[in-house]
Design a protein around this motif. Structure first.
Motif, PDB file in Angstrom:
ATOM      1  N   LEU A  54      37.181   8.743  46.223  1.00  0.00           N
ATOM      2  CA  LEU A  54      37.415  10.162  46.486  1.00  0.00           C
ATOM      3  C   LEU A  54      36.870  10.549  47.844  1.00  0.00           C
ATOM      4  CD1 LEU A  54      36.506  12.895  43.844  1.00  0.00           C
ATOM      5  CD2 LEU A  54      35.711  13.135  46.176  1.00  0.00           C
ATOM      6  N   HIS A  55      37.663  11.310  48.587  1.00  0.00           N
ATOM      7  CA  HIS A  55      37.154  11.827  49.858  1.00  0.00           C
ATOM      8  C   HIS A  55      36.958  13.336  49.729  1.00  0.00           C
ATOM      9  CE1 HIS A  55      36.504  10.604  54.163  1.00  0.00           C
ATOM     10  NE2 HIS A  55      36.197  11.894  54.145  1.00  0.00           N
ATOM     11  N   LEU A  80      39.435  16.021  47.943  1.00  0.00           N
ATOM     12  CA  LEU A  80      38.988  17.359  47.571  1.00  0.00           C
ATOM     13  C   LEU A  80      38.647  18.139  48.840  1.00  0.00           C
ATOM     14  CD1 LEU A  80      38.858  16.093  44.764  1.00  0.00           C
ATOM     15  CD2 LEU A  80      36.553  16.977  44.485  1.00  0.00           C
ATOM     16  N   VAL A  81      39.170  19.345  48.932  1.00  0.00           N
ATOM     17  CA  VAL A  81      38.914  20.175  50.117  1.00  0.00           C
ATOM     18  C   VAL A  81      38.320  21.503  49.638  1.00  0.00           C
ATOM     19  CG1 VAL A  81      39.949  21.300  52.126  1.00  0.00           C
ATOM     20  CG2 VAL A  81      40.835  19.092  51.356  1.00  0.00           C
ATOM     21  N   SER A  82      37.171  21.875  50.182  1.00  0.00           N
ATOM     22  CA  SER A  82      36.454  23.053  49.651  1.00  0.00           C
ATOM     23  C   SER A  82      36.956  24.376  50.212  1.00  0.00           C
ATOM     24  CB  SER A  82      34.953  22.915  49.913  1.00  0.00           C
ATOM     25  OG  SER A  82      34.680  23.001  51.297  1.00  0.00           O
ATOM     26  N   HIS A  83      37.458  24.386  51.448  1.00  0.00           N
ATOM     27  CA  HIS A  83      37.978  25.643  52.013  1.00  0.00           C
ATOM     28  C   HIS A  83      38.736  25.403  53.313  1.00  0.00           C
ATOM     29  CE1 HIS A  83      34.026  25.327  53.996  1.00  0.00           C
ATOM     30  NE2 HIS A  83      34.454  26.148  54.929  1.00  0.00           N
ATOM     31  N   CYS A  84      39.253  26.506  53.861  1.00  0.00           N
ATOM     32  CA  CYS A  84      40.257  26.392  54.925  1.00  0.00           C
ATOM     33  C   CYS A  84      39.680  26.393  56.342  1.00  0.00           C
ATOM     34  CB  CYS A  84      41.300  27.504  54.772  1.00  0.00           C
ATOM     35  SG  CYS A  84      40.669  29.149  55.143  1.00  0.00           S
ATOM     36  N   HIS A  85      38.498  25.797  56.546  1.00  0.00           N
ATOM     37  CA  HIS A  85      37.967  25.673  57.904  1.00  0.00           C
ATOM     38  C   HIS A  85      38.140  24.241  58.407  1.00  0.00           C
ATOM     39  CE1 HIS A  85      35.333  29.491  57.247  1.00  0.00           C
ATOM     40  NE2 HIS A  85      36.557  29.780  57.648  1.00  0.00           N
ATOM     41  N   LYS A 106      54.277   8.542  45.273  1.00  0.00           N
ATOM     42  CA  LYS A 106      53.413   9.641  44.842  1.00  0.00           C
ATOM     43  C   LYS A 106      52.146   9.054  44.253  1.00  0.00           C
ATOM     44  CE  LYS A 106      56.263  13.600  44.117  1.00  0.00           C
ATOM     45  NZ  LYS A 106      56.015  14.972  43.713  1.00  0.00           N
ATOM     46  N   LYS A 107      51.017   9.498  44.781  1.00  0.00           N
ATOM     47  CA  LYS A 107      49.764   8.935  44.280  1.00  0.00           C
ATOM     48  C   LYS A 107      48.618   9.901  44.498  1.00  0.00           C
ATOM     49  CE  LYS A 107      46.565   5.280  45.244  1.00  0.00           C
ATOM     50  NZ  LYS A 107      46.077   4.575  46.398  1.00  0.00           N
ATOM     51  N   GLY A 108      47.679   9.873  43.584  1.00  0.00           N
ATOM     52  CA  GLY A 108      46.407  10.541  43.797  1.00  0.00           C
ATOM     53  C   GLY A 108      46.382  12.028  43.489  1.00  0.00           C
ATOM     54  N   ILE A 109      45.180  12.554  43.620  1.00  0.00           N
ATOM     55  CA  ILE A 109      44.925  13.966  43.334  1.00  0.00           C
ATOM     56  C   ILE A 109      44.559  14.674  44.640  1.00  0.00           C
ATOM     57  CG2 ILE A 109      43.182  15.503  42.287  1.00  0.00           C
ATOM     58  CD1 ILE A 109      43.024  13.528  39.958  1.00  0.00           C
ATOM     59  N   LEU A 110      45.093  15.862  44.798  1.00  0.00           N
ATOM     60  CA  LEU A 110      44.621  16.747  45.869  1.00  0.00           C
ATOM     61  C   LEU A 110      44.144  18.020  45.179  1.00  0.00           C
ATOM     62  CD1 LEU A 110      44.342  17.757  48.825  1.00  0.00           C
ATOM     63  CD2 LEU A 110      46.715  18.562  48.657  1.00  0.00           C
ATOM     64  N   ALA A 111      42.856  18.323  45.305  1.00  0.00           N
ATOM     65  CA  ALA A 111      42.311  19.539  44.693  1.00  0.00           C
ATOM     66  C   ALA A 111      41.711  20.406  45.790  1.00  0.00           C
ATOM     67  CB  ALA A 111      41.255  19.184  43.657  1.00  0.00           C
ATOM     68  N   GLY A 165      37.902  32.223  49.402  1.00  0.00           N
ATOM     69  CA  GLY A 165      38.384  31.277  48.382  1.00  0.00           C
ATOM     70  C   GLY A 165      37.534  30.026  48.275  1.00  0.00           C
ATOM     71  N   ALA A 166      36.542  29.874  49.147  1.00  0.00           N
ATOM     72  CA  ALA A 166      35.760  28.630  49.212  1.00  0.00           C
ATOM     73  C   ALA A 166      35.101  28.292  47.881  1.00  0.00           C
ATOM     74  CB  ALA A 166      34.693  28.749  50.299  1.00  0.00           C
ATOM     75  N   VAL A 167      35.047  27.017  47.591  1.00  0.00           N
ATOM     76  CA  VAL A 167      34.369  26.527  46.386  1.00  0.00           C
ATOM     77  C   VAL A 167      33.444  25.364  46.743  1.00  0.00           C
ATOM     78  CG1 VAL A 167      36.265  27.132  44.796  1.00  0.00           C
ATOM     79  CG2 VAL A 167      36.213  24.857  45.859  1.00  0.00           C
ATOM     80  N   GLY A 168      32.490  25.104  45.859  1.00  0.00           N
ATOM     81  CA  GLY A 168      31.725  23.866  45.911  1.00  0.00           C
ATOM     82  C   GLY A 168      32.205  22.992  44.759  1.00  0.00           C
ATOM     83  N   PHE A 169      31.680  21.771  44.675  1.00  0.00           N
ATOM     84  CA  PHE A 169      32.126  20.859  43.615  1.00  0.00           C
ATOM     85  C   PHE A 169      30.928  20.253  42.886  1.00  0.00           C
ATOM     86  CE2 PHE A 169      35.650  20.795  46.698  1.00  0.00           C
ATOM     87  CZ  PHE A 169      36.722  21.068  45.862  1.00  0.00           C
ATOM     88  N   ARG A 170      31.099  20.141  41.579  1.00  0.00           N
ATOM     89  CA  ARG A 170      30.074  19.508  40.744  1.00  0.00           C
ATOM     90  C   ARG A 170      30.691  18.299  40.043  1.00  0.00           C
ATOM     91  NH1 ARG A 170      25.552  22.252  37.023  1.00  0.00           N
ATOM     92  NH2 ARG A 170      25.039  20.468  35.724  1.00  0.00           N
TER      93      ARG A 170
END
Ligand SMILES: [Zn+2]
Ligand SMILES: [Zn+2]
Length: 294
Positions: A54-55, A80-85, A106-111, A165-170
């Motif tokens: 995962l990146h 995984l991308v946390s926000h639009c900067h 088609k492969k993988g997850i983009l969140a 809209g920014a998020v963090g990830f756990r």
């Protein structure tokens, strides 16, 4: 007999090493000035474990430094991308190209939150629709969202930042949880998202005494770490004023005020997260000497 024993021990050792989560800080810089000067890399974080690859937040340099550090981007299965900067998303498209074998399958997850996938009042779409439709699963997240990625579950936390809209990830693993705050200032209740995590990576852009709305200073980090009380706190996404002040000194300040072990990440640093948490630093040839620049 002795040799056989040694071989078994070695195998057990490798098994344990393998079962650990590898968290590689490919880049530890953040903010516009560190990005444009590359005083620290802005390549984000790679997280790997038994098939999970995962990146997290692939800023400028994510592709190049993945390859440079022998982490094949074609093996990725989640981005995984946390926000639009830009220091969080610019290499997402090229990593999607690598993840999907050059857009052939088609492969993988983009969140990512809506601001990244669709655009918002503060930003345009960060990743083209052409790239978004090539992932197997495109997940639009908001705080409190939960989704599986390979063998683990991931939940999203709230970040108070200039991208609303920014998020963090756990990340929830069999060894317990670790989390990444993304860019956020302190707010009441922030700790509830991180309660019980063993390892907390904080995007501490600014040093103590230099607050900036929507961003984390050492003083914000002290409050968060004191409330969450993880086993280990890691400072990353360091901005120019933080580098000027000295991240190690600021880490000592957090540790001194909270009693929680705190480390300022360096480019290339790897954490092994398992029953214990181990740090392996990699001396970078071009870890910049700031005194020559500032
Ligand atoms: Zn940032
Ligand atoms: Zn930001």
């Amino acid at each position: 007999m002795e040799r056989r024993k040694a071989e078994i021990n070695l195998q057990i050792h490798w098994y344990l090493m393998e079962s650990n989560f590898r968290i590689v800080f490919l880049g530890t810089g953040g903010g516009r000035f560190v990005t444009m000067t590359q005083k620290r890399r802005t390549a984000g974080i790679r997280i790997m474990n038994e098939g999970l690859n995962l990146h997290l937040d692939p800023g400028p340099g994510a592709l190049v430094h993945s390859i440079e550090q022998s982490l094949n981007p074609q093996r990725l299965n989640a981005i995984l991308v946390s926000h639009c900067h830009p220091d969080h998303y610019t290499d997402a498209e090229v990593l999607i190209e690598a993840m999907t074998q050059g857009m052939t399958r088609k492969k993988g997850i983009l969140a990512a939150p809506k601001s990244v996938l669709e655009g918002s009042d503060v930003c345009e779409t960060s990743i083209s629709k052409y790239h978004q439709q090539m992932v197997e699963q495109r997940i639009e997240v908001a705080p409190g969202f939960r989704f599986p990625v390979h063998s683990i579950n991931v939940s999203t936390t709230r970040a108070k930042h200039s991208d609303p809209g920014a998020v963090g990830f756990r990340f929830m693993t069999r060894f317990g949880d670790f989390a990444y705050t993304s860019d956020s200032e302190y707010y009441v209740d922030i700790a509830k998202y991180y309660q019980g995590v063993r390892l907390l990576a904080l995007c501490v852009m600014r040093p103590s005494g230099k607050p900036w709305e929507g961003h984390m200073s050492t003083d914000d980090a002290i409050r968060i770490v004191d409330e969450v009380r993880p086993e280990l706190a890691i400072m990353t996404h360091l901005g120019m004023s933080m580098l000027r002040e000295g991240p190690e000194k600021e880490a000592k300040l957090i540790q001194g005020k909270t009693g929680v072990s705190t480390v300022a990440a360096v480019d290339g640093m790897t954490l092994l997260f398992g029953t214990s948490i181990q740090i392996h630093s990699r001396k970078q040839q071009n870890q910049n000497d700031l005194t020559s620049f500032l």
